[in-house]
Scaffold this active site. Structure first.
Site, PDB file in Angstrom:
ATOM      1  N   GLU A   3       0.858  -1.187   0.000  1.00 44.74           N
ATOM      2  CA  GLU A   3       0.000   0.000   0.000  1.00 44.74           C
ATOM      3  C   GLU A   3       0.887   1.226   0.000  1.00 44.74           C
ATOM      4  O   GLU A   3       1.982   1.205   0.558  1.00 44.74           O
ATOM      5  CB  GLU A   3      -0.836  -0.022   1.283  1.00 44.74           C
ATOM      6  CG  GLU A   3      -2.171   0.616   1.109  1.00 44.74           C
ATOM      7  CD  GLU A   3      -3.145   0.221   2.229  1.00 44.74           C
ATOM      8  OE1 GLU A   3      -4.103   0.973   2.404  1.00 44.74           O
ATOM      9  OE2 GLU A   3      -2.928  -0.808   2.899  1.00 44.74           O
ATOM     10  N   THR A   5       0.767   5.917  -0.891  1.00 46.02           N
ATOM     11  CA  THR A   5      -0.104   7.088  -1.019  1.00 46.02           C
ATOM     12  C   THR A   5      -0.933   6.994  -2.306  1.00 46.02           C
ATOM     13  O   THR A   5      -2.033   7.502  -2.389  1.00 46.02           O
ATOM     14  CB  THR A   5       0.736   8.381  -1.077  1.00 46.02           C
ATOM     15  OG1 THR A   5       1.808   8.170  -1.989  1.00 46.02           O
ATOM     16  CG2 THR A   5       1.288   8.752   0.273  1.00 46.02           C
ATOM     17  N   ASP A 120      13.126   8.179  -8.290  1.00 47.48           N
ATOM     18  CA  ASP A 120      12.666   7.680  -6.987  1.00 47.48           C
ATOM     19  C   ASP A 120      13.233   6.292  -6.697  1.00 47.48           C
ATOM     20  O   ASP A 120      12.500   5.366  -6.338  1.00 47.48           O
ATOM     21  CB  ASP A 120      11.138   7.672  -6.908  1.00 47.48           C
ATOM     22  CG  ASP A 120      10.638   7.561  -5.454  1.00 47.48           C
ATOM     23  OD1 ASP A 120      11.443   7.812  -4.520  1.00 47.48           O
ATOM     24  OD2 ASP A 120       9.464   7.218  -5.252  1.00 47.48           O
TER      25      ASP A 120
END
Length: 327
Positions: A3, A5, A120
């Protein structure tokens, strides 16, 4: 399965192909939908050029369901972060770090050739292809709890990169903030504009973490982060401090980092002071080939992005010229 954002990832059964897949379900919010559409575009580009499909995660399909973009992926094993966490943050053997580092840099070189910057890179976004592991004796274990005498080691070193929602195509002067805090390059914090080298900095931080088991720069604020960098790697170059943008001016006084005077607390100063130099940190954790690793890391973690190794240069480093570990 996970999970974030953006939404969540579910493990699903593909009834047509008769195998398990991972489906990333994006929250029905405009900015996440937009990032998902970028990710799909990037994945399709990567898939077109990555013929063997062994560098980046493979997209199988995507669809829009009730305002949720759903992306179907091949199912892979745990992230390097989850593997470390379940292993009580114990380091990987250096031969495994070598193989993971090699694949990661091959993937980054491949993306950079396609004019893409991931922006990222972190252990959460690198997945082991297989969930299988073996237990080996852990001679360095300091805890006395049962089970602590053994640590897990992945059976296979094969990895794939995921999460291309923040990937950007090369443009002039990209200035907005990128990367997850611990893996963020100095030029990003100082507002000097960034490009391909910001990915290389993140790779350096990740390799240190695999060697030690813990994130190198554990901090939540910019000045402390820069002070930690200086503590581990030496002083920031004057020419970079002179060019900081207006948001970062407060971190610099008279041509040097405003530290420790600018620190928010005594605890912050302590957190920085307890960090060792890079060489000492690696030598504490790595037995053989420590010299090679340190030399490679010094090239990946150069403050000046123009002096940092490229992914292709890093792959030619003597650290990767050792015997091939079995994949």
């Amino acid at each position: 399965m996970g999970e974030g954002t953006f939404g969540k990832v579910l493990e699903c059964w593909d009834r047509e192909r008769k195998d398990m897949v991972a489906i990333k379900i994006i929250r029905g919010i405009k900015k996440y939908r937009e990032a998902a559409m970028i990710e799909i575009q990037v994945l399709e580009q990567l898939g077109k050029h990555d013929k063997g499909g062994n560098r980046c995660v493979q997209i199988r399909n995507w669809f829009d369901y009730r305002n949720h973009i759903c992306i179907v992926f091949e199912k892979l094993g745990p992230s390097l972060y989850n593997f470390l966490r379940k292993n009580n943050y114990r380091s990987f053997p250096i031969d495994l770090v070598r193989e993971i580092g090699r694949q990661l840099l091959e993937c980054i070189a491949f993306m950079h050739d396609l004019r893409m910057i991931h922006t990222d890179l972190k252990p959460e976004n690198i997945l082991l292809v297989s969930p299988e592991y073996v237990k080996v004796p852990d001679y360095k274990s300091t805890t006395r709890s049962p089970g602590s005498y053994f640590k897990r080691v992945p059976k296979s070193s094969a990895i794939k990169l995921i999460d291309f929602g923040s990937t950007t195509f090369e443009r002039e002067d990209q200035n907005y903030i990128v990367s997850t805090r611990h893996y963020r390059a100095p030029e990003v914090i100082l507002g000097l504009g960034w490009s391909y080298p910001c990915d290389i900095w993140s790779v350096g931080c990740i390799l240190v973490e695999l060697c030690t088991g813990e994130a190198l720069f554990q901090t939540h604020e910019n000045l402390e982060h820069l002070a930690m960098m200086e503590r581990v790697l030496g002083p920031l170059p004057l020419h970079m401090l002179k060019r900081v943008d207006r948001h970062a001016e407060k971190y610099v006084r008279r041509g040097r980092l405003h530290w420790p005077d600018g620190a928010t607390s005594r605890d912050s100063i302590k957190a920085v002071m307890k960090l060792p130099r890079l060489q000492n940190l690696i030598m504490h954790h790595v037995d053989h080939s420590a010299g090679d690793v340190i030399h490679l890391l010094q090239g990946l973690l150069r403050f000046d992005p123009s002096e940092r190794l490229t992914a292709k240069e890093a792959l030619r480093h003597s650290f990767f010229m050792r015997d091939h570990f079995r994949r």
